[in-house]
Write a protein that holds these residues in place. Sequence first.
Motif, mmCIF file in Angstrom:
data_model
loop_
_atom_site.group_PDB
_atom_site.id
_atom_site.type_symbol
_atom_site.label_atom_id
_atom_site.label_comp_id
_atom_site.label_asym_id
_atom_site.label_seq_id
_atom_site.Cartn_x
_atom_site.Cartn_y
_atom_site.Cartn_z
ATOM 1 N N GLU A 76 0.765 -1.321 0.283
ATOM 2 C CA GLU A 76 -0.137 -0.132 0.081
ATOM 3 C C GLU A 76 0.943 1.338 -0.009
ATOM 4 N N ALA A 114 -5.444 4.359 -1.188
ATOM 5 C CA ALA A 114 -6.711 4.950 -0.864
ATOM 6 C C ALA A 114 -6.773 6.231 -1.611
ATOM 7 N N SER A 117 -12.673 10.046 -3.405
ATOM 8 C CA SER A 117 -13.737 9.703 -4.589
ATOM 9 C C SER A 117 -14.359 10.804 -5.261
ATOM 10 N N THR A 135 -10.548 -0.183 -8.279
ATOM 11 C CA THR A 135 -10.894 -1.524 -8.098
ATOM 12 C C THR A 135 -12.293 -1.740 -7.922
ATOM 13 N N GLY A 136 -12.975 -0.655 -7.785
ATOM 14 C CA GLY A 136 -14.460 -0.583 -7.518
ATOM 15 C C GLY A 136 -14.714 -0.882 -5.875
ATOM 16 N N THR A 137 -13.934 -0.880 -5.274
ATOM 17 C CA THR A 137 -13.810 -0.857 -3.721
ATOM 18 C C THR A 137 -13.577 0.427 -2.890
ATOM 19 N N GLN A 138 -14.127 0.435 -1.965
ATOM 20 C CA GLN A 138 -13.606 1.917 -1.073
ATOM 21 C C GLN A 138 -13.309 1.299 0.115
ATOM 22 N N ASP A 139 -12.355 2.208 0.799
ATOM 23 C CA ASP A 139 -12.054 2.060 2.474
ATOM 24 C C ASP A 139 -13.393 2.497 3.265
ATOM 25 N N GLU A 140 -13.045 2.380 4.547
ATOM 26 C CA GLU A 140 -14.161 2.606 5.627
ATOM 27 C C GLU A 140 -14.432 4.242 5.894
ATOM 28 N N ASP A 144 -11.963 5.872 -2.598
ATOM 29 C CA ASP A 144 -11.610 4.742 -3.745
ATOM 30 C C ASP A 144 -10.288 4.270 -3.227
ATOM 31 N N ILE A 145 -10.370 2.766 -3.683
ATOM 32 C CA ILE A 145 -9.091 1.729 -3.500
ATOM 33 C C ILE A 145 -8.841 1.785 -5.071
ATOM 34 N N GLU A 147 -5.433 0.786 -7.874
ATOM 35 C CA GLU A 147 -4.302 -0.181 -7.850
ATOM 36 C C GLU A 147 -3.597 0.148 -9.105
#
Length: 152
Positions: A76, A114, A117, A135-140, A144-145, A147
């Motif tokens: 990371e 991260a 967004s 990646t289509g994901t997010q952290d808490e 946006d995550i 890569e």
Amino acid sequence: MPQLSFRPALPDDAPSCIRIRGQTRENAFSEEELRALGITAATWSAGIRDGSCPGYVACMDGRMIGYCFGDRDTGEIVVLALLPGHEGRGIGKTLLGLVVQDFRRRGFERLFLACASDPGVRSHGFYRHLGWAPTGTQDEAGDDILELVIAA
């Protein structure tokens, strides 16, 4: 003419890193906010010393103006920070590139970070312009995550 230099981070750089983190234009964290997250000059210094948080710093005339650090165990990119007066000159891009190269040498094939967004935040376009993909994901925190796939 000001002299710009880049070098690997040293444990004694941690207090300056804390100071700079509170002075960034966007996503600034004060020393108190970092402490609440468990990040102090002592913990940052220890991460540099034991190699768990490798990074690079940029200096102008010997004074630190920015840095980038990653997590040796996960790949990371933990933080990229630059004093506002030095933005737009490719310094952040160079710092990030140094950490990416370092992690490539360590055998990583994929790095992640991260990122805001909100397209109105500078980091949103900065990383994507450099090839980092969502990646289509997010952290808490709702970031946006992203890569970056790199050749080993």
